[in-house]
Design an enzyme around this catalytic site. Structure first.
Site, PDB file in Angstrom:
ATOM      1  N   LYS A 199       2.957   6.947  73.006  1.00 34.74           N
ATOM      2  CA  LYS A 199       2.403   6.998  74.354  1.00 34.74           C
ATOM      3  C   LYS A 199       1.483   8.210  74.484  1.00 34.74           C
ATOM      4  O   LYS A 199       1.938   9.349  74.459  1.00 34.74           O
ATOM      5  CB  LYS A 199       3.500   7.094  75.421  1.00 34.74           C
ATOM      6  CG  LYS A 199       2.909   6.840  76.804  1.00 34.74           C
ATOM      7  CD  LYS A 199       3.741   7.373  77.935  1.00 34.74           C
ATOM      8  CE  LYS A 199       3.561   8.843  78.179  1.00 34.74           C
ATOM      9  NZ  LYS A 199       2.208   9.233  78.644  1.00 34.74           N
ATOM     10  N   GLU A 258       8.331  19.785  70.709  1.00 37.49           N
ATOM     11  CA  GLU A 258       7.350  20.867  70.546  1.00 37.49           C
ATOM     12  C   GLU A 258       6.864  21.195  71.944  1.00 37.49           C
ATOM     13  O   GLU A 258       6.141  20.410  72.554  1.00 37.49           O
ATOM     14  CB  GLU A 258       6.222  20.399  69.621  1.00 37.49           C
ATOM     15  CG  GLU A 258       5.491  21.547  68.979  1.00 37.49           C
ATOM     16  CD  GLU A 258       4.269  21.961  69.764  1.00 37.49           C
ATOM     17  OE1 GLU A 258       4.432  22.784  70.685  1.00 37.49           O
ATOM     18  OE2 GLU A 258       3.186  21.465  69.483  1.00 37.49           O
ATOM     19  N   CYS A 313      -0.663  25.238  73.190  1.00 40.63           N
ATOM     20  CA  CYS A 313       0.716  25.695  73.309  1.00 40.63           C
ATOM     21  C   CYS A 313       0.923  27.019  72.585  1.00 40.63           C
ATOM     22  O   CYS A 313       1.742  27.829  72.983  1.00 40.63           O
ATOM     23  CB  CYS A 313       1.668  24.638  72.766  1.00 40.63           C
ATOM     24  SG  CYS A 313       1.163  23.986  71.187  1.00 40.63           S
ATOM     25  N   GLU A 347       3.804  30.114  81.141  1.00 38.91           N
ATOM     26  CA  GLU A 347       2.677  29.521  80.417  1.00 38.91           C
ATOM     27  C   GLU A 347       1.624  29.071  81.438  1.00 38.91           C
ATOM     28  O   GLU A 347       1.900  28.252  82.302  1.00 38.91           O
ATOM     29  CB  GLU A 347       3.173  28.313  79.614  1.00 38.91           C
ATOM     30  CG  GLU A 347       2.095  27.684  78.757  1.00 38.91           C
ATOM     31  CD  GLU A 347       2.613  26.541  77.902  1.00 38.91           C
ATOM     32  OE1 GLU A 347       3.280  25.628  78.438  1.00 38.91           O
ATOM     33  OE2 GLU A 347       2.346  26.557  76.688  1.00 38.91           O
TER      34      GLU A 347
END
Ligand code: NAI
Ligand code: MG
Length: 517
Positions: A221, A295, A329, A426
């Site tokens: 997906k 992850e 990331c 983040e």
């Protein structure tokens, strides 16, 4: 954007010296300026747009299931973040669509793919890799259009690395027994793979290549904002004559992802995305026996010692946080500078920032493209506002942002305390927080003071210090005197809330294998 000398673009030569009071330096005949040529007075870049004619986007896409296009029950519009232009209608996958895709993957698994010899599987992977190379310009344009990243990055990073990943895992497909001697590896079954929007095709490659090399079949997906390169990839699968059902692609948002996670016919989930969703998936799968790799996010420390080559470090800092608009990331979003070089380094960094060009992702001169979505832009703005409120000092170079679309200027925060949200959370945008340290011990203490542990950077002349730091940094990847370097043979993954499991390298095979012993 737009140069002032497009009409009279002629040979560009250095401007003649107007100051004749000093003696002219001795130059060879060849180097002498030719005064009869017209000299541009304006050094702004002329725009150099990549043509989008190479890509054909359909008006409407279904789901790719069992080698065919499944008519979607529901669709949504995917857009270009640079100007919000609608690009195509794309399926919003339902539970029933996921069901069909999992059934197709199961059938393909049982019907030959899992028992095919490794060398046969490798042939398909090699074909896919070569097709990606052949069609790389087409993919790069589409990736930049749908995702907002600069064409020079999709062209020079995403596409070559995606192809390299397929080449690399093609090489392992017939050598699994040698990768894990005496352990009898076999495939896991049907893998459900959920990927994010920051590197759409590259994340697809990271997921699909090792899964197929190990003999699994896949339901993937893509992220809701960037489905188009995965849908174009289905055409590569057709060209490669991959047996139907080995790779299935169902588009849609988090609801489609959740349906895939919850499906009983899936043996393994591989997820890349936010820590929040990753935690939810882990809770959901607890006790189910389904395999899982995650992850997730990061808040990496990029650490510069006073003996580092400063100009080189500035390039690494810029690459660390402004690459892909900071939608990375492993971005070096916390810069730790040794106190003694704080002022010169920040001055150099600010000067460098003013040379970054923000604008059209399809322009070959662009350094920083569009923010991927309205939602992501909102998140960046909110966190930046919190930084100003908490007392950090903001610097943004003068730059004009396009009126339409989603944009954010490259930003540096100084005077940042470790407790500020901009030092903790983040941001996933072009925003850097600068902090300082005095000793290596203090650098380690501060760098590890985060719930994440995906990556880190160290800048120093001393090899022994690099090793000392690398041993103590709680991060899956530590770069030394460089940043954001990727290679398919090198495993990538995190500690703590950055997730678990490794992608890339021999380690990246393990999540897709069962072992008899
Ligand atoms: P997200 O985690 O919601 O989306 C990532 C993928 O997961 C997408 O394909 C999405 O459709 C899917 N998803 C969403 N909810 C799901 C669920 N309940 N079950 C299964 N799949 C689900 O990330 P989002 O909302 O796009 O971004 C939010 C923040 O997450 C970003 O600002 C960034 O900080 C972080 N992020 C980190 C990434 C990384 O590479 N580690 C990638 C994308 C986002
Ligand atoms: Mg989300």
């Amino acid at each position: 954007m737009g140069g002032g000398f497009g009409e009279r673009a002629r040979l560009q030569v250095p401007a003649p010296r107007s100051d004749l009071s000093e003696p002219e330096p001795v130059v060879s005949e060849l180097d002498k300026p030719k005064r009869d040529l017209e000299v541009p007075g304006d050094w702004t870049y002329a725009s150099a747009p990549e043509s989008r004619d190479i890509v054909r986007i359909a008006e409407r896409y279904g789901h790719f299931v069992g080698g065919e296009w499944l008519e979607p029950a529901e669709t949504y519009e995917t857009i270009a973040p640079r100007d919000e232009e609608p690009l195509a209608a794309v399926g919003q996958g339902t539970r029933a669509d996921v069901d069909c895709a999992v059934a197709a993957a199961r059938a393909a698994y049982a019907d030959g793919w899992s028992s095919l010899s490794g060398s046969e599987r490798a042939k398909y992977l090699f074909r896919i890799a070569r097709l990606l190379q052949e069609r790389s310009r087409e993919f790069a344009v589409l990736e930049s259009l749908n995702g907002g990243k600069p064409i020079k990055e999709s062209r020079d990073v995403d596409l070559p690395l995606a192809a390299a990943h397929f080449f690399y895992y093609a090489g392992w497909a017939d050598k699994l027994e040698y990768a894990f001697p005496n352990r009898r590896p076999r495939p896991v079954g049907v893998a459900g793979q959920i990927i994010p929007w920051n590197f759409p095709l590259l994340m697809l490659a990271w997921k699909v290549a090792p899964a197929l090399a190990c003999g699994n079949t896949v339901v993937l997906k893509p992220a809701e904002t960037t489905p188009l390169s995965a849908l174009l990839f289905c055409d590569v699968l057709r060209q490669a004559e991959l047996p139907p059902g080995v790779v299935n692609i169902v588009t849609g948002d988090g609801r489609t992802g959740a349906a895939l996670v919850e499906h009983d016919g899936v043996d393994k989930i591989a997820f890349t995305g936010s820590t929040e969703v990753g935690k939810g998936i882990q809770r959901r799968l607890a006790g189910s026996g389904k395999r899982l790799t995650l992850e997730l996010g990061g808040k990496a420390a990029n650490i510069v010692f006073d003996d580092a080559a400063l100009d080189q470090a500035v390039e690494g800092i810029v690459n660390g946080i402004y690459f892909n608009q900071g939608h990375v990331c492993c971005a070096g979003s916390r810069l730790f500078v040794q106190e003694s070089i704080y002022e010169p380094l920040v001055a150099k960094l600010q000067r460098r920032l003013s040379t970054l060009r923000v604008g059209d992702p399809l322009d070959k001169n662009t350094d920083i493209g569009a923010i991927n979505s309205a939602a992501q832009l909102e998140k960046i703005r909110e966190l930046v506002a919190s930084g100003e409120q908490e007392g950090a000092e903001i610097y943004q170079p003068p730059c004009t942002l396009p009126e339409k679309g989603y944009w954010f200027a490259p930003t540096v925060f100084t005077n940042v305390a470790q407790s500020y949200r901009i030092a903790q959370e983040e941001i996933f945008g072009p925003v850097l927080s600068v902090l300082t340290f005095r000793t290596p011990e203090e650098a380690i203490e501060k760098a590890n003071n985060t719930p994440y542990g995906l990556s880190a950077g160290v800048w120093t002349e001393k090899g022994s210090r690099i090793l000392w730091m690398a041993q103590r940094l709680r991060a899956g990847v530590v770069w030394a005197n460089t940043y954001n370097r990727f290679d398919p043979s090198s495993p990538f993954g995190g500690y703590k809330e950055s997730g678990f499991g490794r992608e890339g390298g021999r380690h990246g095979l393990e999540p897709y294998l069962e072992f008899d012993r």
